[in-house]
Design a protein around this motif. Structure first.
Motif, PDB file in Angstrom:
ATOM      1  N   UNK A  55       0.824  -1.193   0.000  1.00 40.46           N
ATOM      2  CA  UNK A  55       0.000   0.000   0.000  1.00 40.46           C
ATOM      3  C   UNK A  55       0.871   1.262   0.000  1.00 40.46           C
ATOM      4  N   UNK A  56       0.358   2.329  -0.555  1.00 44.35           N
ATOM      5  CA  UNK A  56       1.105   3.579  -0.591  1.00 44.35           C
ATOM      6  C   UNK A  56       0.659   4.541   0.491  1.00 44.35           C
ATOM      7  N   UNK A  57      -0.231   4.108   1.312  1.00 47.63           N
ATOM      8  CA  UNK A  57      -0.587   4.876   2.505  1.00 47.63           C
ATOM      9  C   UNK A  57      -1.109   3.911   3.562  1.00 47.63           C
ATOM     10  N   UNK A  58      -1.018   4.337   4.783  1.00 46.47           N
ATOM     11  CA  UNK A  58      -1.506   3.456   5.840  1.00 46.47           C
ATOM     12  C   UNK A  58      -0.988   3.918   7.182  1.00 46.47           C
ATOM     13  N   UNK A  59      -1.199   3.107   8.194  1.00 49.61           N
ATOM     14  CA  UNK A  59      -0.651   3.455   9.504  1.00 49.61           C
ATOM     15  C   UNK A  59      -0.262   2.193  10.263  1.00 49.61           C
ATOM     16  N   UNK A  60       0.722   2.388  11.112  1.00 51.05           N
ATOM     17  CA  UNK A  60       1.324   1.291  11.889  1.00 51.05           C
ATOM     18  C   UNK A  60       1.513   1.826  13.297  1.00 51.05           C
TER      19      UNK A  60
END
Ligand code: PMV
Length: 359
Positions: A13-18
């Motif tokens: 993915x080219x965006x997201x959160x961790x």
């Protein structure tokens, strides 16, 4: 483009959160002095804490115009320019080998479960958390570090480049960082978890931190490490650290609490002796630090409670003791030692299981 750089081809993915929670740690054999690129001059051994951790959430998206590091850093929901500069410079250093960092915009939100300047290393937990977020990012975007061993090694390596002691925080329990011939797999580049199960008496070892002073320390650890270059006791220190590591490993294997206490206290006093005898001699302990140490030693002689102390680079005292002694030791702390602590502050923690991914 080098082979290393070629492998970082951005996929979905080219965006997201961790998000990760990463605990701090307390060194028993101290890392003191560095060489090369954040490599230790001696091996160290630490215990990872449980309640004292950093929680970091990293949001990432592709930059419209890739170029440099693009970063926003928030601490307790407020933008923190000081730490943002430090993290930007760390990421810029990494981007030479990890060019993908110049293609992303990162927003970091961080908070600690413990207060500032209380003898709990926030650089270990925060840089550990950041390194874990970066390793997860690489896992998701490039399919790297799929097994746990590869993942933790990567996180420890990245954490070390930010703050040496952070390399140890990516594992739970007791952790070794630095090459030590009798421990296969040990390395200056990254930490490893203790490769054996310590005796039961060390399970869930308690750490009560007596906060003698909440003031920020007058000499940073970076300056302290630098003062080990050319220190007249450096050679002996490096030799002693290995002897002490060997002794502590035996104590952990054999359940030898007394041996563990003797070496742990020796290490703490040696760290401060090195500070007091460096070319720019300095003192981080306070009168109440010594009052606590003396009260502890005399209590051990008269009442025999199994407790020892260690010190980080500051005046606050970590008391270590077996879980089974918790009630008695806490009573003793409350009745005899709280008076030496600023505002009576004591933080109770213990050996923990290590970081956890929360998102
Ligand atoms: O990791 P640094 O650069 O903050 O140095 C840590 C030094 C000590 O806390 C004094 C000892 C240690 O091993 O954690």
């Amino acid at each position: 483009m080098s082979e290393k750089k070629k492998s970082f081809v951005l996929k979905e993915p080219h965006r997201g959160s961790i998000a990760w929670q990463c605990p701090s740690n307390i060194a028993l054999v101290k890392y003191w002095g560095k060489k090369g690129n954040q490599l230790p001059v001696n091996p160290s051994l630490s215990m990872t804490l449980s309640n004292s951790f950093t929680e970091m959430r990293m949001e990432f998206r592709m930059q419209e115009r890739p170029g440099n590091i693009s970063l926003e850093y928030y601490f307790d929901d407020k933008r923190n320019p000081g730490f943002e500069v430090r993290i930007r410079s760390y990421l810029a250093g990494l981007s030479v080998d990890l060019p993908y960092l110049n293609h992303l915009h990162l927003t970091l939100n961080s908070r600690n479960t413990f207060p500032h300047s209380t003898g709990i290393a926030s650089s270990a937990s925060s840089m550990g958390a950041l390194a874990l977020c970066l390793s997860s990012l690489e896992q998701e975007m490039f399919g790297m570090h799929q097994d746990d061993f590869a993942f933790r090694s990567r996180a420890s390596f990245l954490a070390r480049l930010a703050s040496g002691s952070a390399s140890r925080s990516v594992y739970g329990g007791f952790v070794v960082w630095g090459h030590f011939p009798s421990l296969p797999g040990s390395s200056d580049e990254m930490a490893i978890p203790l490769p054996f199960q310590p005796e039961n008496v060390f399970n869930g070892l308690k750490d009560s931190i007596l906060v003698v002073s909440k003031q920020a320390k007058s000499v940073s650890s970076s300056a302290g490490h630098a003062l080990m270059n050319g220190h007249s006791y450096a050679e002996a220190r490096i030799r002693n650290a290995s002897i002490n590591l060997d002794g502590l490993l035996s104590a952990l294997r054999q359940g030898d609490l007394e041996g563990f206490f003797t070496i742990t206290e020796w290490e703490a006093l040696n760290l401060h002796a090195l500070m007091m005898t460096s070319s720019r001699a300095y003192l981080l302990i306070e009168p109440n630090t010594l009052r606590i140490v003396k009260a502890l030693r005399s209590m051990r002689e008269t009442e025999g409670l199994p407790v020892c102390f260690t010190l980080d680079a500051g005046p606050n005292v970590h008391l270590l003791y077996p879980a089974a002694e918790e009630v008695k030791v806490r009573d003793w702390i409350d009745s005899r030692l709280k008076e030496y602590c600023e505002d009576g502050t004591v933080i109770h923690d213990q050996c923990g299981k290590g970081p956890q991914r929360t998102e």
